[in-house]
Design a protein around this motif. Structure first.
Motif, PDB file in Angstrom:
ATOM      1  N   VAL A   1       0.848  -1.180   0.000  1.00 51.10           N
ATOM      2  CA  VAL A   1       0.000   0.000   0.000  1.00 51.10           C
ATOM      3  C   VAL A   1       0.880   1.225   0.000  1.00 51.10           C
ATOM      4  O   VAL A   1       2.064   1.165   0.330  1.00 51.10           O
ATOM      5  CB  VAL A   1      -0.950   0.028   1.219  1.00 51.10           C
ATOM      6  CG1 VAL A   1      -1.939  -1.108   1.154  1.00 51.10           C
ATOM      7  CG2 VAL A   1      -0.188   0.014   2.517  1.00 51.10           C
ATOM      8  N   GLY A   2       0.290   2.328  -0.380  1.00 51.02           N
ATOM      9  CA  GLY A   2       0.980   3.603  -0.358  1.00 51.02           C
ATOM     10  C   GLY A   2       0.118   4.622   0.353  1.00 51.02           C
ATOM     11  O   GLY A   2      -1.012   4.342   0.730  1.00 51.02           O
ATOM     12  N   ILE A   3       0.659   5.813   0.516  1.00 49.06           N
ATOM     13  CA  ILE A   3      -0.085   6.896   1.149  1.00 49.06           C
ATOM     14  C   ILE A   3      -0.064   8.097   0.214  1.00 49.06           C
ATOM     15  O   ILE A   3       0.970   8.412  -0.380  1.00 49.06           O
ATOM     16  CB  ILE A   3       0.505   7.232   2.536  1.00 49.06           C
ATOM     17  CG1 ILE A   3      -0.362   8.249   3.247  1.00 49.06           C
ATOM     18  CG2 ILE A   3       1.940   7.677   2.452  1.00 49.06           C
ATOM     19  CD1 ILE A   3      -0.072   8.388   4.726  1.00 49.06           C
ATOM     20  N   VAL A   4      -1.214   8.746   0.049  1.00 47.96           N
ATOM     21  CA  VAL A   4      -1.332   9.921  -0.814  1.00 47.96           C
ATOM     22  C   VAL A   4      -0.618  11.081  -0.122  1.00 47.96           C
ATOM     23  O   VAL A   4      -0.921  11.407   1.024  1.00 47.96           O
ATOM     24  CB  VAL A   4      -2.808  10.271  -1.070  1.00 47.96           C
ATOM     25  CG1 VAL A   4      -2.932  11.577  -1.853  1.00 47.96           C
ATOM     26  CG2 VAL A   4      -3.503   9.148  -1.819  1.00 47.96           C
ATOM     27  N   VAL A   5       0.342  11.686  -0.839  1.00 44.69           N
ATOM     28  CA  VAL A   5       1.111  12.792  -0.259  1.00 44.69           C
ATOM     29  C   VAL A   5       0.916  14.108  -0.998  1.00 44.69           C
ATOM     30  O   VAL A   5       1.375  15.145  -0.532  1.00 44.69           O
ATOM     31  CB  VAL A   5       2.622  12.456  -0.174  1.00 44.69           C
ATOM     32  CG1 VAL A   5       2.859  11.306   0.777  1.00 44.69           C
ATOM     33  CG2 VAL A   5       3.209  12.159  -1.539  1.00 44.69           C
TER      34      VAL A   5
ATOM     35  N   PHE B   1      -2.474  14.410 -11.665  1.00 41.72           N
ATOM     36  CA  PHE B   1      -1.834  13.239 -11.087  1.00 41.72           C
ATOM     37  C   PHE B   1      -1.977  13.244  -9.574  1.00 41.72           C
ATOM     38  O   PHE B   1      -2.204  14.279  -8.964  1.00 41.72           O
ATOM     39  CB  PHE B   1      -0.339  13.200 -11.435  1.00 41.72           C
ATOM     40  CG  PHE B   1      -0.078  12.926 -12.882  1.00 41.72           C
ATOM     41  CD1 PHE B   1      -0.050  11.629 -13.361  1.00 41.72           C
ATOM     42  CD2 PHE B   1       0.135  13.961 -13.770  1.00 41.72           C
ATOM     43  CE1 PHE B   1       0.187  11.371 -14.698  1.00 41.72           C
ATOM     44  CE2 PHE B   1       0.375  13.717 -15.103  1.00 41.72           C
ATOM     45  CZ  PHE B   1       0.388  12.415 -15.574  1.00 41.72           C
ATOM     46  N   ILE B   2      -1.806  12.073  -8.987  1.00 44.66           N
ATOM     47  CA  ILE B   2      -1.800  11.921  -7.535  1.00 44.66           C
ATOM     48  C   ILE B   2      -0.418  11.408  -7.152  1.00 44.66           C
ATOM     49  O   ILE B   2       0.065  10.426  -7.713  1.00 44.66           O
ATOM     50  CB  ILE B   2      -2.894  10.935  -7.083  1.00 44.66           C
ATOM     51  CG1 ILE B   2      -4.271  11.461  -7.502  1.00 44.66           C
ATOM     52  CG2 ILE B   2      -2.825  10.709  -5.575  1.00 44.66           C
ATOM     53  CD1 ILE B   2      -5.388  10.465  -7.325  1.00 44.66           C
ATOM     54  N   ASP B   3       0.227  12.087  -6.222  1.00 46.06           N
ATOM     55  CA  ASP B   3       1.547  11.663  -5.749  1.00 46.06           C
ATOM     56  C   ASP B   3       1.367  10.668  -4.612  1.00 46.06           C
ATOM     57  O   ASP B   3       0.706  10.977  -3.612  1.00 46.06           O
ATOM     58  CB  ASP B   3       2.364  12.861  -5.261  1.00 46.06           C
ATOM     59  CG  ASP B   3       2.723  13.806  -6.388  1.00 46.06           C
ATOM     60  OD1 ASP B   3       2.957  13.323  -7.511  1.00 46.06           O
ATOM     61  OD2 ASP B   3       2.779  15.022  -6.146  1.00 46.06           O
ATOM     62  N   VAL B   4       1.952   9.474  -4.778  1.00 44.39           N
ATOM     63  CA  VAL B   4       1.814   8.410  -3.791  1.00 44.39           C
ATOM     64  C   VAL B   4       3.194   7.974  -3.316  1.00 44.39           C
ATOM     65  O   VAL B   4       4.077   7.712  -4.126  1.00 44.39           O
ATOM     66  CB  VAL B   4       1.061   7.194  -4.386  1.00 44.39           C
ATOM     67  CG1 VAL B   4       0.952   6.076  -3.366  1.00 44.39           C
ATOM     68  CG2 VAL B   4      -0.319   7.593  -4.890  1.00 44.39           C
ATOM     69  N   MET B   5       3.361   7.901  -2.000  1.00 50.08           N
ATOM     70  CA  MET B   5       4.591   7.376  -1.417  1.00 50.08           C
ATOM     71  C   MET B   5       4.346   5.897  -1.126  1.00 50.08           C
ATOM     72  O   MET B   5       3.528   5.546  -0.281  1.00 50.08           O
ATOM     73  CB  MET B   5       4.931   8.114  -0.126  1.00 50.08           C
ATOM     74  CG  MET B   5       6.224   7.658   0.506  1.00 50.08           C
ATOM     75  SD  MET B   5       7.701   8.073  -0.443  1.00 50.08           S
ATOM     76  CE  MET B   5       7.837   9.810  -0.104  1.00 50.08           C
ATOM     77  N   TRP B   6       5.020   5.025  -1.899  1.00 53.02           N
ATOM     78  CA  TRP B   6       4.857   3.580  -1.758  1.00 53.02           C
ATOM     79  C   TRP B   6       5.826   3.036  -0.726  1.00 53.02           C
ATOM     80  O   TRP B   6       6.934   3.544  -0.583  1.00 53.02           O
ATOM     81  CB  TRP B   6       5.088   2.880  -3.097  1.00 53.02           C
ATOM     82  CG  TRP B   6       4.049   3.219  -4.112  1.00 53.02           C
ATOM     83  CD1 TRP B   6       4.189   4.116  -5.126  1.00 53.02           C
ATOM     84  CD2 TRP B   6       2.730   2.709  -4.202  1.00 53.02           C
ATOM     85  NE1 TRP B   6       3.028   4.190  -5.848  1.00 53.02           N
ATOM     86  CE2 TRP B   6       2.111   3.330  -5.303  1.00 53.02           C
ATOM     87  CE3 TRP B   6       2.004   1.775  -3.470  1.00 53.02           C
ATOM     88  CZ2 TRP B   6       0.803   3.055  -5.682  1.00 53.02           C
ATOM     89  CZ3 TRP B   6       0.696   1.499  -3.847  1.00 53.02           C
ATOM     90  CH2 TRP B   6       0.120   2.136  -4.939  1.00 53.02           C
ATOM     91  N   SER B   7       5.417   1.990  -0.040  1.00 50.53           N
ATOM     92  CA  SER B   7       6.306   1.365   0.943  1.00 50.53           C
ATOM     93  C   SER B   7       7.550   0.855   0.227  1.00 50.53           C
ATOM     94  O   SER B   7       7.464   0.299  -0.860  1.00 50.53           O
ATOM     95  CB  SER B   7       5.586   0.222   1.656  1.00 50.53           C
ATOM     96  OG  SER B   7       5.138  -0.746   0.730  1.00 50.53           O
TER      97      SER B   7
ATOM     98  N   ALA C   1      11.947   5.565  -1.962  1.00 47.72           N
ATOM     99  CA  ALA C   1      12.546   6.765  -1.384  1.00 47.72           C
ATOM    100  C   ALA C   1      11.791   8.039  -1.746  1.00 47.72           C
ATOM    101  O   ALA C   1      11.879   9.026  -1.034  1.00 47.72           O
ATOM    102  CB  ALA C   1      13.997   6.890  -1.835  1.00 47.72           C
ATOM    103  N   ARG C   2      11.063   8.007  -2.864  1.00 45.52           N
ATOM    104  CA  ARG C   2      10.340   9.221  -3.275  1.00 45.52           C
ATOM    105  C   ARG C   2       8.949   8.865  -3.778  1.00 45.52           C
ATOM    106  O   ARG C   2       8.677   7.728  -4.131  1.00 45.52           O
ATOM    107  CB  ARG C   2      11.118   9.993  -4.323  1.00 45.52           C
ATOM    108  CG  ARG C   2      11.262   9.270  -5.641  1.00 45.52           C
ATOM    109  CD  ARG C   2      11.843  10.154  -6.713  1.00 45.52           C
ATOM    110  NE  ARG C   2      13.221  10.492  -6.409  1.00 45.52           N
ATOM    111  CZ  ARG C   2      14.049  11.058  -7.252  1.00 45.52           C
ATOM    112  NH1 ARG C   2      13.652  11.343  -8.454  1.00 45.52           N
ATOM    113  NH2 ARG C   2      15.280  11.324  -6.920  1.00 45.52           N
ATOM    114  N   ALA C   3       8.101   9.872  -3.820  1.00 45.48           N
ATOM    115  CA  ALA C   3       6.722   9.676  -4.260  1.00 45.48           C
ATOM    116  C   ALA C   3       6.665   9.397  -5.760  1.00 45.48           C
ATOM    117  O   ALA C   3       7.504   9.883  -6.525  1.00 45.48           O
ATOM    118  CB  ALA C   3       5.881  10.903  -3.921  1.00 45.48           C
ATOM    119  N   ALA C   4       5.682   8.617  -6.173  1.00 44.76           N
ATOM    120  CA  ALA C   4       5.458   8.319  -7.591  1.00 44.76           C
ATOM    121  C   ALA C   4       4.189   9.019  -8.042  1.00 44.76           C
ATOM    122  O   ALA C   4       3.222   9.117  -7.286  1.00 44.76           O
ATOM    123  CB  ALA C   4       5.321   6.812  -7.788  1.00 44.76           C
TER     124      ALA C   4
END
Length: 68
Positions: free
Chosen positions: A31-35, A41-47, A50-53
């Protein structure tokens, strides 16, 4: 969706087979968290990353509460 929501890849994103689409095992299975948001686009930090996708809305869905 809002900042702080837990998300996972949608069925649409899991079916993508094109060579230019990147995602790691962490994104496929985790899972990731919306940052953040921007330019459609939606920036998501995935487990494990190192950086958001940057993801399109149809590539992600809110994670089930049962999986939290």
């Amino acid at each position: 969706m809002k900042i702080g929501d837990l998300v996972e890849l949608s069925a649409y994103a899991r079916k993508l087979k094109s060579a230019d689409y990147w995602y790691s095992k962490a994104q496929r299975n985790g899972v990731g968290i919306v940052v953040g948001f921007g330019m459609g686009f939606i920036d998501v930090m995935w487990s494990g990353k190192a950086r958001a996708a940057r993801m399109q809305r149809r590539e992600i869905k809110i994670a089930s509460k049962a999986k939290r």
